[in-house]
Design a protein around this motif. Sequence first.
Motif, PDB file in Angstrom:
ATOM      1  N   PHE A 180       0.830  -1.207   0.000  1.00 25.44           N
ATOM      2  CA  PHE A 180       0.000   0.000   0.000  1.00 25.44           C
ATOM      3  C   PHE A 180       0.869   1.263   0.000  1.00 25.44           C
ATOM      4  O   PHE A 180       0.679   2.170  -0.815  1.00 25.44           O
ATOM      5  N   LEU A 181       1.874   1.313   0.893  1.00 23.54           N
ATOM      6  CA  LEU A 181       2.744   2.485   0.989  1.00 23.54           C
ATOM      7  C   LEU A 181       3.573   2.662  -0.290  1.00 23.54           C
ATOM      8  O   LEU A 181       3.762   3.781  -0.772  1.00 23.54           O
ATOM      9  N   ILE A 208     -13.581  -5.069  -8.596  1.00 23.77           N
ATOM     10  CA  ILE A 208     -12.246  -4.548  -8.303  1.00 23.77           C
ATOM     11  C   ILE A 208     -11.251  -5.080  -9.333  1.00 23.77           C
ATOM     12  O   ILE A 208     -10.413  -4.336  -9.860  1.00 23.77           O
ATOM     13  N   TRP A 209     -11.361  -6.370  -9.637  1.00 24.00           N
ATOM     14  CA  TRP A 209     -10.484  -6.981 -10.633  1.00 24.00           C
ATOM     15  C   TRP A 209     -10.648  -6.284 -11.987  1.00 24.00           C
ATOM     16  O   TRP A 209      -9.667  -5.967 -12.661  1.00 24.00           O
ATOM     17  N   VAL A 210     -11.883  -6.063 -12.364  1.00 26.31           N
ATOM     18  CA  VAL A 210     -12.163  -5.446 -13.672  1.00 26.31           C
ATOM     19  C   VAL A 210     -11.587  -4.039 -13.737  1.00 26.31           C
ATOM     20  O   VAL A 210     -10.908  -3.663 -14.706  1.00 26.31           O
ATOM     21  N   VAL A 211     -11.844  -3.235 -12.698  1.00 26.99           N
ATOM     22  CA  VAL A 211     -11.344  -1.856 -12.666  1.00 26.99           C
ATOM     23  C   VAL A 211      -9.818  -1.843 -12.686  1.00 26.99           C
ATOM     24  O   VAL A 211      -9.197  -1.048 -13.408  1.00 26.99           O
ATOM     25  N   TYR A 212      -9.234  -2.737 -11.894  1.00 26.66           N
ATOM     26  CA  TYR A 212      -7.772  -2.813 -11.828  1.00 26.66           C
ATOM     27  C   TYR A 212      -7.179  -3.136 -13.203  1.00 26.66           C
ATOM     28  O   TYR A 212      -6.237  -2.468 -13.662  1.00 26.66           O
ATOM     29  N   ILE A 213      -7.713  -4.153 -13.864  1.00 27.23           N
ATOM     30  CA  ILE A 213      -7.196  -4.565 -15.175  1.00 27.23           C
ATOM     31  C   ILE A 213      -7.364  -3.451 -16.201  1.00 27.23           C
ATOM     32  O   ILE A 213      -6.464  -3.197 -17.013  1.00 27.23           O
ATOM     33  N   VAL A 214      -8.504  -2.756 -16.170  1.00 26.02           N
ATOM     34  CA  VAL A 214      -8.746  -1.661 -17.110  1.00 26.02           C
ATOM     35  C   VAL A 214      -7.711  -0.556 -16.932  1.00 26.02           C
ATOM     36  O   VAL A 214      -7.106  -0.072 -17.911  1.00 26.02           O
ATOM     37  N   PHE A 215      -7.481  -0.145 -15.686  1.00 28.17           N
ATOM     38  CA  PHE A 215      -6.506   0.921 -15.434  1.00 28.17           C
ATOM     39  C   PHE A 215      -5.079   0.461 -15.742  1.00 28.17           C
ATOM     40  O   PHE A 215      -4.265   1.247 -16.243  1.00 28.17           O
ATOM     41  N   LEU A 216      -4.776  -0.806 -15.436  1.00 29.62           N
ATOM     42  CA  LEU A 216      -3.442  -1.333 -15.729  1.00 29.62           C
ATOM     43  C   LEU A 216      -3.178  -1.323 -17.231  1.00 29.62           C
ATOM     44  O   LEU A 216      -2.130  -0.844 -17.685  1.00 29.62           O
ATOM     45  N   TRP A 248      -2.491 -11.525  -4.949  1.00 28.02           N
ATOM     46  CA  TRP A 248      -3.901 -11.317  -4.604  1.00 28.02           C
ATOM     47  C   TRP A 248      -4.686 -12.623  -4.685  1.00 28.02           C
ATOM     48  O   TRP A 248      -5.539 -12.893  -3.837  1.00 28.02           O
ATOM     49  N   MET A 249      -4.398 -13.433  -5.693  1.00 27.27           N
ATOM     50  CA  MET A 249      -5.088 -14.720  -5.848  1.00 27.27           C
ATOM     51  C   MET A 249      -4.837 -15.637  -4.655  1.00 27.27           C
ATOM     52  O   MET A 249      -5.712 -16.383  -4.232  1.00 27.27           O
ATOM     53  N   SER A 277      -5.050  -0.011  -2.846  1.00 30.96           N
ATOM     54  CA  SER A 277      -5.415   0.478  -1.511  1.00 30.96           C
ATOM     55  C   SER A 277      -6.635  -0.243  -0.970  1.00 30.96           C
ATOM     56  O   SER A 277      -6.658  -0.670   0.191  1.00 30.96           O
ATOM     57  N   VAL A 278      -7.656  -0.393  -1.813  1.00 32.41           N
ATOM     58  CA  VAL A 278      -8.891  -1.069  -1.386  1.00 32.41           C
ATOM     59  C   VAL A 278      -8.607  -2.519  -1.002  1.00 32.41           C
ATOM     60  O   VAL A 278      -9.020  -2.996   0.069  1.00 32.41           O
ATOM     61  N   VAL A 279      -7.879  -3.231  -1.859  1.00 34.25           N
ATOM     62  CA  VAL A 279      -7.594  -4.653  -1.609  1.00 34.25           C
ATOM     63  C   VAL A 279      -6.726  -4.827  -0.378  1.00 34.25           C
ATOM     64  O   VAL A 279      -7.029  -5.640   0.507  1.00 34.25           O
ATOM     65  N   HIS A 280      -5.655  -4.065  -0.273  1.00 28.20           N
ATOM     66  CA  HIS A 280      -4.701  -4.256   0.824  1.00 28.20           C
ATOM     67  C   HIS A 280      -5.269  -3.827   2.169  1.00 28.20           C
ATOM     68  O   HIS A 280      -5.086  -4.530   3.171  1.00 28.20           O
ATOM     69  N   LEU A 281      -5.947  -2.703   2.216  1.00 33.83           N
ATOM     70  CA  LEU A 281      -6.497  -2.254   3.494  1.00 33.83           C
ATOM     71  C   LEU A 281      -7.650  -3.142   3.945  1.00 33.83           C
ATOM     72  O   LEU A 281      -7.800  -3.428   5.137  1.00 33.83           O
ATOM     73  N   THR A 282      -8.461  -3.614   2.989  1.00 36.75           N
ATOM     74  CA  THR A 282      -9.545  -4.542   3.325  1.00 36.75           C
ATOM     75  C   THR A 282      -8.990  -5.855   3.849  1.00 36.75           C
ATOM     76  O   THR A 282      -9.447  -6.374   4.874  1.00 36.75           O
TER      77      THR A 282
END
Length: 382
Positions: free
Chosen positions: A18-19, A317-325, A306-307, A362-367
């Motif tokens: 995250f950091l 979250i996966w979809v948004v992440y892949i799109v931005f990546l 993550w898997m 951030s969402v994945v790691h903090l959750t």
Amino acid sequence: MKAITAKHLWSFPLLFGFLGGIIGLVLRYAFTGSIANFPFKFVLHSHSHIMLLGFVFNALIVLLFTRFTNGIDTTSYRLYLALQVCVAVLLVGFIIQGYALVTITFSTLHLWISYCLVIRLWKRLVGKKSDLILIKTGSIFHFISSIGPYALGPLMALKMQASPWYEQAIFFYLHFQYFGSFFLWMLAILFQKTTIRLTKKQMSLLVGAITLLYAHSLQYSFNHLAIQIVGSIGSIALFLFFLKLKKSFSNQKLQYQLFFGTLLFIGILNCFGSIPYFSNLVITNRFMLIAWLHFLFLGMYLPFIWMELGTKIRQSIWVVYIVFLLTSEAFLLFPTFFSELFATSIMWLLFIAYFGVVLCISVVHLTALFQKNKIDELTRTR
């Protein structure tokens, strides 16, 4: 020890990931020219070290101890904590002073402590033979990779910082981490989950491919036909290795099939990297190099971790992440086109794309961090 494993082992890679993402985003914002007198090189060193050592190395070590041993012992746990102290010092130290006495000292200390931890892991391994061979070979590559950092001191003493060998010492370390220890450790974890057993021929093909692929790094400093041929052989060998596993992955869960597709794609990209036209593009275009390194890190290692995290991640979250990546990769590969298309500086476009990537991280790691802490508290109260 088991009662605190979920919290204390996973907390560090999640927190540092995250950091590291936040620092990377600040770096991207600074590249837009919005921060005056920004120490780009210092912050870049902090970002790369935290993501490499604080996130990927930590996460893979946690997975190896939890999947291939009977539980982390007290001494190994203390060594693991000592590594986190080193990473924390590097995070701050690089930003303040770059490569200097403090950061060099703690980088070296991190390396020496990691030796001890990897040796203790080796002695406690349990599991199917082919997986353990992968882990042990990856551990050997971890030791081999450190030849690079050790060479920097003598090269500096000889005032050879401007020589190609200084750059190659860094590339040597990175290659045998990214495509050596990390890669083989990741595959061991992956094959354990998918019950794939490698034959001796497959193992030899993989190790040979990884070794020969270092020639791609040599191409940054030397232009020689032999280097190109060796790199081509390594690329083809790696692609053939993955191609032979295609049937084995056809019966696996969808997420592992998709991940195998990523591995196969990386094998194909390595083959393209052996063609002079494409290798010259990466060598002469820094954006191309960043696109490749980020794809390995954000497109392969991060999704794999993550898997295996054990925390359910929403499909959205996966979809948004892949799109931005993929968007960030497109911006890096075709900066002029997209800058003209949106009539905006490519640096601002990259900042927006990476903002989406870091938001997902951030969402994945903090959750996950909250959930694992909660699980740990429930465990201790029983």
